[in-house]
Design a protein around this motif. Structure first.
Motif, PDB file in Angstrom:
ATOM      1  N   GLN A 124      59.883  90.249 -44.531  1.00 59.47           N
ATOM      2  CA  GLN A 124      59.945  91.123 -45.710  1.00 59.47           C
ATOM      3  C   GLN A 124      60.758  90.427 -46.799  1.00 59.47           C
ATOM      4  O   GLN A 124      61.908  90.769 -47.073  1.00 59.47           O
ATOM      5  N   THR A 125      60.110  89.466 -47.424  1.00 60.65           N
ATOM      6  CA  THR A 125      60.787  88.683 -48.457  1.00 60.65           C
ATOM      7  C   THR A 125      60.934  89.498 -49.737  1.00 60.65           C
ATOM      8  O   THR A 125      60.160  90.414 -50.012  1.00 60.65           O
ATOM      9  N   TRP A 126      61.928  89.118 -50.539  1.00 59.10           N
ATOM     10  CA  TRP A 126      62.115  89.733 -51.849  1.00 59.10           C
ATOM     11  C   TRP A 126      61.218  89.068 -52.893  1.00 59.10           C
ATOM     12  O   TRP A 126      60.887  89.660 -53.924  1.00 59.10           O
ATOM     13  N   HIS A 127      60.787  87.859 -52.614  1.00 59.80           N
ATOM     14  CA  HIS A 127      60.080  87.052 -53.598  1.00 59.80           C
ATOM     15  C   HIS A 127      58.689  86.701 -53.082  1.00 59.80           C
ATOM     16  O   HIS A 127      58.372  86.900 -51.906  1.00 59.80           O
ATOM     17  N   GLY A 128      57.855  86.180 -53.986  1.00 61.27           N
ATOM     18  CA  GLY A 128      56.579  85.605 -53.576  1.00 61.27           C
ATOM     19  C   GLY A 128      55.423  86.562 -53.455  1.00 61.27           C
ATOM     20  O   GLY A 128      54.401  86.225 -52.860  1.00 61.27           O
ATOM     21  N   HIS A 129      55.537  87.763 -54.026  1.00 55.20           N
ATOM     22  CA  HIS A 129      54.444  88.728 -53.916  1.00 55.20           C
ATOM     23  C   HIS A 129      53.488  88.567 -55.097  1.00 55.20           C
ATOM     24  O   HIS A 129      53.358  89.435 -55.971  1.00 55.20           O
ATOM     25  N   ASP A 130      52.843  87.415 -55.117  1.00 56.47           N
ATOM     26  CA  ASP A 130      51.885  87.072 -56.157  1.00 56.47           C
ATOM     27  C   ASP A 130      50.754  86.288 -55.510  1.00 56.47           C
ATOM     28  O   ASP A 130      50.896  85.759 -54.401  1.00 56.47           O
ATOM     29  N   MET A 131      49.617  86.212 -56.190  1.00 51.76           N
ATOM     30  CA  MET A 131      48.429  85.671 -55.547  1.00 51.76           C
ATOM     31  C   MET A 131      48.538  84.177 -55.250  1.00 51.76           C
ATOM     32  O   MET A 131      48.008  83.702 -54.236  1.00 51.76           O
ATOM     33  N   ASP A 132      49.215  83.422 -56.091  1.00 53.87           N
ATOM     34  CA  ASP A 132      49.374  82.000 -55.793  1.00 53.87           C
ATOM     35  C   ASP A 132      50.153  81.794 -54.500  1.00 53.87           C
ATOM     36  O   ASP A 132      49.811  80.934 -53.682  1.00 53.87           O
ATOM     37  N   THR A 133      51.212  82.586 -54.308  1.00 51.86           N
ATOM     38  CA  THR A 133      51.997  82.462 -53.082  1.00 51.86           C
ATOM     39  C   THR A 133      51.212  82.959 -51.878  1.00 51.86           C
ATOM     40  O   THR A 133      51.270  82.348 -50.794  1.00 51.86           O
ATOM     41  N   TYR A 134      50.482  84.049 -52.033  1.00 51.75           N
ATOM     42  CA  TYR A 134      49.660  84.530 -50.925  1.00 51.75           C
ATOM     43  C   TYR A 134      48.675  83.442 -50.474  1.00 51.75           C
ATOM     44  O   TYR A 134      48.489  83.211 -49.271  1.00 51.75           O
ATOM     45  N   ALA A 135      48.023  82.782 -51.428  1.00 46.47           N
ATOM     46  CA  ALA A 135      47.068  81.728 -51.080  1.00 46.47           C
ATOM     47  C   ALA A 135      47.769  80.548 -50.418  1.00 46.47           C
ATOM     48  O   ALA A 135      47.233  79.942 -49.474  1.00 46.47           O
ATOM     49  N   ALA A 136      48.975  80.218 -50.894  1.00 47.18           N
ATOM     50  CA  ALA A 136      49.745  79.128 -50.282  1.00 47.18           C
ATOM     51  C   ALA A 136      50.164  79.491 -48.864  1.00 47.18           C
ATOM     52  O   ALA A 136      50.182  78.631 -47.968  1.00 47.18           O
TER      53      ALA A 136
END
Length: 272
Positions: free
Chosen positions: A63-75
């Motif tokens: 349950q991270t605070w950061h990275g809830h965006d599509m580029d990060t999801y794809a990574a």
């Protein structure tokens, strides 16, 4: 439990069933990889290797605070594919997961992707703007954010009615509604909130244009969550090698008669 640790230290949980050509599943908001269990068993029973991960902030992943965006999801998905050494991959994504697999294929696929399936997926872009006048007004997504913040538990239970088309007579069971609620409540509040912008405001047009493998685009024409006119019916015009499958009267959520019909088409496409 099996996890892949990403470059930023996030632990991504995944399930890995069967053996053969890999079929990698990406789930919708606010669910987890468990939403694909029926299709994973279908794949594994028919000679495929079925893999489904929980997106960061959802299910059993960190349950991270950061990275809830599509580029990060794809990574993150790329980290799973890399860690498992997967090649000749069939991607299957529902709703937000449809955006995730399209972006992964366009930015990280690198010859490793054989086919793609999207189901009720958010591409090319959901939110209304000057360049997307037929989209959904931002006020609708602001309302989702408000519902999540005010009473996430009740909001998810209420949302399940439209998600599964119960208000349109789909006949989906109470158990399916409660499973939707249960998976949603495993998601962190931060992830639930931030992912709304990710699925509604991300523009996947360039990703769709970049795809050079067969793409099966599936959606119900009674989808009350992702309007088909601004999703599948636009995406099919952007991909080079696409097939559109519209399910009359089917909702957004994969259940009941819709699931039976979809799973038949999935298996046929995987085998083709």
């Amino acid at each position: 439990m099996p996890f892949v640790t990403t470059a930023d230290g996030t632990d991504i949980f995944y399930k890995d069933w069967g053996g053969g050509q890999p079929v990698v599943f990406s789930h919708g908001w606010p669910l987890s990889g468990d939403a694909w269990d029926v299709e994973m068993k279908l794949a594994a029973d028919n000679g495929f290797r079925a893999i489904a991960h929980d997106r960061r902030g959802q299910g059993r992943s960190s349950q991270t605070w950061h990275g809830h965006d599509m580029d990060t999801y794809a990574a993150d998905l790329a980290a799973v594919v890399d860690a498992l050494g997967l090649d000749d991959v069939i991607l299957v994504g529902h709703s937000t997961g449809g955006g995730e697999v399209v972006r992964f294929a366009a930015q990280h696929g690198g010859g490793r992707v054989a086919k793609i399936v999207t189901v009720g997926a958010v591409p090319p872009i959901m939110v209304k703007s000057d360049s997307n006048p037929d989209g959904t007004p931002i006020e609708v997504f602001d309302g989702i954010r408000a519902g999540v913040m005010a009473d996430r538990s009740q909001y998810f239970m209420d949302l399940s009615e439209q998600f599964f088309g119960i208000n349109k007579g789909s006949g989906v069971s109470q158990g399916q509604r409660e499973q939707f609620w249960r998976l949603g409540m495993q998601m962190s509040l931060k992830a639930a909130y931030d992912c709304i912008a990710a699925f509604s405001e991300t523009n996947f047009t360039d990703d769709l244009l970049a795809l050079d493998v067969p793409v099966l685009i599936c959606q119900g024409d009674a989808d009350q969550i992702v309007p088909i006119a601004d999703a599948a019916l636009k995406s099919i015009d952007l991909v080079k090698n696409g097939t559109l499958k519209v399910y009359p009267g089917a909702p957004h959520g994969i259940a009941g008669a819709y699931q039976v019909a979809l799973d038949r088409d999935l298996l046929e496409f995987w085998r083709s």
